[in-house]
Motif scaffolding. Sequence first.
Motif, mmCIF file in Angstrom:
data_model
loop_
_atom_site.group_PDB
_atom_site.id
_atom_site.type_symbol
_atom_site.label_atom_id
_atom_site.label_comp_id
_atom_site.label_asym_id
_atom_site.label_seq_id
_atom_site.Cartn_x
_atom_site.Cartn_y
_atom_site.Cartn_z
ATOM 1 N N PHE A 166 26.831 -13.977 9.226
ATOM 2 C CA PHE A 166 25.923 -13.024 7.967
ATOM 3 C C PHE A 166 25.393 -12.580 8.500
ATOM 4 O O PHE A 166 24.629 -12.992 8.949
ATOM 5 C CB PHE A 166 26.620 -14.114 7.297
ATOM 6 C CG PHE A 166 25.706 -15.444 6.615
ATOM 7 C CD1 PHE A 166 24.359 -15.082 6.618
ATOM 8 C CD2 PHE A 166 25.267 -16.511 7.704
ATOM 9 C CE1 PHE A 166 23.036 -15.663 6.989
ATOM 10 C CE2 PHE A 166 24.737 -16.960 7.381
ATOM 11 C CZ PHE A 166 23.573 -17.448 7.226
ATOM 12 N N VAL A 167 24.582 -11.590 7.938
ATOM 13 C CA VAL A 167 23.231 -11.020 7.650
ATOM 14 C C VAL A 167 23.099 -11.033 6.292
ATOM 15 O O VAL A 167 23.576 -10.602 5.342
ATOM 16 C CB VAL A 167 23.907 -9.678 8.149
ATOM 17 C CG1 VAL A 167 22.131 -8.820 8.651
ATOM 18 C CG2 VAL A 167 24.078 -9.549 10.295
ATOM 19 N N ILE A 168 21.483 -11.442 5.697
ATOM 20 C CA ILE A 168 21.184 -10.767 4.426
ATOM 21 C C ILE A 168 20.238 -9.833 5.340
ATOM 22 O O ILE A 168 19.092 -9.407 6.005
ATOM 23 C CB ILE A 168 20.082 -12.014 4.496
ATOM 24 C CG1 ILE A 168 20.978 -13.706 4.443
ATOM 25 C CG2 ILE A 168 19.911 -11.551 2.943
ATOM 26 C CD1 ILE A 168 20.274 -14.794 4.146
ATOM 27 N N ILE A 169 20.651 -8.683 4.283
ATOM 28 C CA ILE A 169 19.660 -7.461 4.281
ATOM 29 C C ILE A 169 19.634 -6.866 3.014
ATOM 30 O O ILE A 169 19.478 -7.686 1.901
ATOM 31 C CB ILE A 169 20.491 -6.742 4.867
ATOM 32 C CG1 ILE A 169 20.821 -5.618 3.437
ATOM 33 C CG2 ILE A 169 21.536 -6.627 5.888
ATOM 34 C CD1 ILE A 169 22.682 -4.345 3.977
ATOM 35 N N LEU A 170 17.311 -6.761 3.078
ATOM 36 C CA LEU A 170 17.173 -6.650 1.882
ATOM 37 C C LEU A 170 17.010 -5.471 1.611
ATOM 38 O O LEU A 170 16.251 -4.880 2.792
ATOM 39 C CB LEU A 170 15.576 -7.676 2.388
ATOM 40 C CG LEU A 170 15.422 -9.046 2.737
ATOM 41 C CD1 LEU A 170 14.780 -9.901 3.060
ATOM 42 C CD2 LEU A 170 16.552 -9.557 2.248
ATOM 43 N N THR A 171 17.284 -4.727 0.571
ATOM 44 C CA THR A 171 17.796 -3.212 1.029
ATOM 45 C C THR A 171 16.541 -3.060 0.428
ATOM 46 O O THR A 171 15.520 -3.464 -0.555
ATOM 47 C CB THR A 171 18.178 -3.070 0.352
ATOM 48 O OG1 THR A 171 18.842 -3.234 -1.050
ATOM 49 C CG2 THR A 171 20.001 -3.205 0.857
ATOM 50 N N LYS A 172 15.758 -1.590 0.108
ATOM 51 C CA LYS A 172 14.743 -1.294 -0.359
ATOM 52 C C LYS A 172 13.458 -1.637 0.201
ATOM 53 O O LYS A 172 12.754 -1.335 -0.585
ATOM 54 C CB LYS A 172 15.297 -1.078 -2.191
ATOM 55 C CG LYS A 172 15.998 -0.297 -2.098
ATOM 56 C CD LYS A 172 16.686 -0.667 -3.991
ATOM 57 C CE LYS A 172 18.185 -0.538 -4.536
ATOM 58 N NZ LYS A 172 18.351 -0.684 -5.871
ATOM 59 N N ALA A 173 13.445 -1.913 0.987
ATOM 60 C CA ALA A 173 12.683 -2.346 1.426
ATOM 61 C C ALA A 173 11.191 -1.732 1.574
ATOM 62 O O ALA A 173 9.775 -1.931 1.288
ATOM 63 C CB ALA A 173 12.432 -3.320 2.574
ATOM 64 N N ASP A 174 11.288 -0.053 1.552
ATOM 65 C CA ASP A 174 9.955 0.787 1.798
ATOM 66 C C ASP A 174 9.093 0.216 0.287
ATOM 67 O O ASP A 174 8.497 0.915 -0.157
ATOM 68 C CB ASP A 174 10.772 1.396 1.893
ATOM 69 C CG ASP A 174 11.211 2.414 1.173
ATOM 70 O OD1 ASP A 174 12.932 1.706 1.423
ATOM 71 O OD2 ASP A 174 11.539 3.379 0.404
ATOM 72 N N THR A 175 10.139 0.225 -1.232
ATOM 73 C CA THR A 175 9.455 0.027 -2.645
ATOM 74 C C THR A 175 9.118 -1.141 -2.739
ATOM 75 O O THR A 175 8.073 -0.649 -3.836
ATOM 76 C CB THR A 175 10.346 -0.116 -3.454
ATOM 77 O OG1 THR A 175 11.359 -0.680 -3.137
ATOM 78 C CG2 THR A 175 11.497 1.463 -3.307
ATOM 79 N N VAL A 176 9.360 -2.199 -1.767
ATOM 80 C CA VAL A 176 8.116 -3.455 -2.789
ATOM 81 C C VAL A 176 6.429 -2.918 -2.219
ATOM 82 O O VAL A 176 6.134 -2.140 -1.373
ATOM 83 C CB VAL A 176 8.919 -4.508 -1.556
ATOM 84 C CG1 VAL A 176 10.052 -4.824 -1.637
ATOM 85 C CG2 VAL A 176 8.027 -4.458 -0.064
ATOM 86 N N ASP A 177 5.540 -3.716 -2.745
ATOM 87 C CA ASP A 177 4.199 -3.701 -2.504
ATOM 88 C C ASP A 177 3.773 -4.056 -0.983
ATOM 89 O O ASP A 177 4.837 -4.644 -0.549
ATOM 90 C CB ASP A 177 3.637 -4.801 -3.368
ATOM 91 C CG ASP A 177 3.006 -4.440 -4.808
ATOM 92 O OD1 ASP A 177 3.908 -3.146 -5.152
ATOM 93 O OD2 ASP A 177 3.424 -5.442 -6.327
ATOM 94 N N ALA A 178 3.014 -3.597 -0.455
ATOM 95 C CA ALA A 178 1.900 -3.267 0.921
ATOM 96 C C ALA A 178 2.135 -5.267 1.061
ATOM 97 O O ALA A 178 2.114 -5.348 2.778
ATOM 98 C CB ALA A 178 0.509 -2.509 0.586
ATOM 99 N N GLN A 179 2.068 -6.161 0.470
ATOM 100 C CA GLN A 179 1.200 -6.682 0.456
ATOM 101 C C GLN A 179 2.352 -7.958 1.595
ATOM 102 O O GLN A 179 2.895 -8.587 2.107
ATOM 103 C CB GLN A 179 0.873 -7.865 -0.310
ATOM 104 C CG GLN A 179 1.927 -8.060 -1.338
ATOM 105 C CD GLN A 179 1.428 -9.535 -2.832
ATOM 106 O OE1 GLN A 179 1.837 -9.800 -2.692
ATOM 107 N NE2 GLN A 179 1.892 -8.995 -4.131
ATOM 108 N N TRP A 180 3.741 -7.344 1.118
ATOM 109 C CA TRP A 180 5.087 -7.708 1.552
ATOM 110 C C TRP A 180 4.985 -6.732 2.885
ATOM 111 O O TRP A 180 5.974 -7.740 3.733
ATOM 112 C CB TRP A 180 6.210 -7.858 0.017
ATOM 113 C CG TRP A 180 6.064 -8.559 -0.450
ATOM 114 C CD1 TRP A 180 5.673 -7.706 -2.534
ATOM 115 C CD2 TRP A 180 6.072 -10.031 -1.445
ATOM 116 N NE1 TRP A 180 5.715 -8.888 -3.038
ATOM 117 C CE2 TRP A 180 5.740 -10.304 -2.810
ATOM 118 C CE3 TRP A 180 6.573 -10.950 -0.370
ATOM 119 C CZ2 TRP A 180 5.814 -10.857 -3.171
ATOM 120 C CZ3 TRP A 180 6.708 -12.527 -0.528
ATOM 121 C CH2 TRP A 180 6.020 -12.291 -2.681
ATOM 122 N N LYS A 181 3.987 -5.940 2.925
ATOM 123 C CA LYS A 181 5.114 -5.508 4.404
ATOM 124 C C LYS A 181 4.223 -5.526 5.437
ATOM 125 O O LYS A 181 4.356 -5.059 7.069
ATOM 126 C CB LYS A 181 4.893 -3.930 4.197
ATOM 127 C CG LYS A 181 5.481 -3.044 2.862
ATOM 128 C CD LYS A 181 5.414 -1.674 3.131
ATOM 129 C CE LYS A 181 6.171 -1.409 1.698
ATOM 130 N NZ LYS A 181 6.011 -0.112 1.661
#
Length: 357
Positions: A177-192
């Motif tokens: 299985f793969v957990i994919i965290l979609t729309k990752a480009d939309t999260v706040d900068a702290q998460w990147k």
Amino acid sequence: MKVTMVGVSGSGKTAYMSSLYEALGDAGQNDSGFYIAPRSLQQFDKAILSVGDFSRFSLADKFKWPDGTQQTTVWPFTVYYNSKPITYFDWIDYRGGILTEITDAADSSDISDATKSEIRGLASHIELSNAVILVADAFVMTYYPNIKEARHRSGARRIHEIFTTYSRIYPNRNLTFVIILTKADTVDAQWKKDNYAPLIERGLEVFNQMVALCKENPAWEGSIVPVSAVGEGNVKRTITPTGDIMHPFKSEDKIVGFPVPMNAEHVLFYCLGQTLKQMRSEAHKSLRQREEELAEILRKAGLVNKIWSLITRKPDAESIARAILEEKNKDYEALSQFELYIEPLLTKSLERVRQIK
């Protein structure tokens, strides 16, 4: 080989299909050498229609998000490496609302016959799948500070319930299985930061039960990865608070730059690479077992069995055992032609995908 994609409505399943089209839908679009194409009959017209059906997912053509999945869709694909077909798989996309309906109904009397049929179908697809892709909206996971609420809103809780049951019913079955965290480009900068390290840690926390199940099951292979259908800086997101506890915010995403998907292909490479690796291991194990069984049959059969076979004009134990072993050898030969590509697929996927074990 079967791959099933599961996630609640709005989690980004169909948009991920779009990113897969952009990343792997045409030979020469990426430097990995791998690409996929719909598997169809040999007739040229049907092949063109299949390709056209897949191409409707293109974000680059219309700069518009595709409609969400309204019904179960099965996509048969061929995987190519440098224009050579190397393996086949069926990609199964279930409508997101089915997960909500499974757990929201108080009892079976609250579910329509059509929904019951869909739930049985979903269970069957998961049972038959070599790999499953668990889809969760990264923005939703980071928007809610309360971890329990994040699990609920992202659909992780419902996914946990399904796979806890799966683990109980099939304690020794292989599963990737793969957990994919979609729309990752939309999260706040702290998460990147550090290549999305904080977001990945948040995802592992939200999907803690899947992580625990993976570590408890030696036959499971799990991973997690942030993805984006369009890539950094190519979408403008507008968030409007609603004051409604059921739906606290509305979001509008507008594509403002040419789509450059992030990590889409790595998800598929991980699924296929791990599945082929497990199949190779099982084939070797099966072959050894069959050889041991054949040796035991030959030891026990002896001359008496051969004489009895001549009298009854039926195959003796040795002939039957050798025929079974020959069939198994054919299965292994069919798999062996893919062995060359297992490590390249996995190596490429692990550039971005983090394994859970």
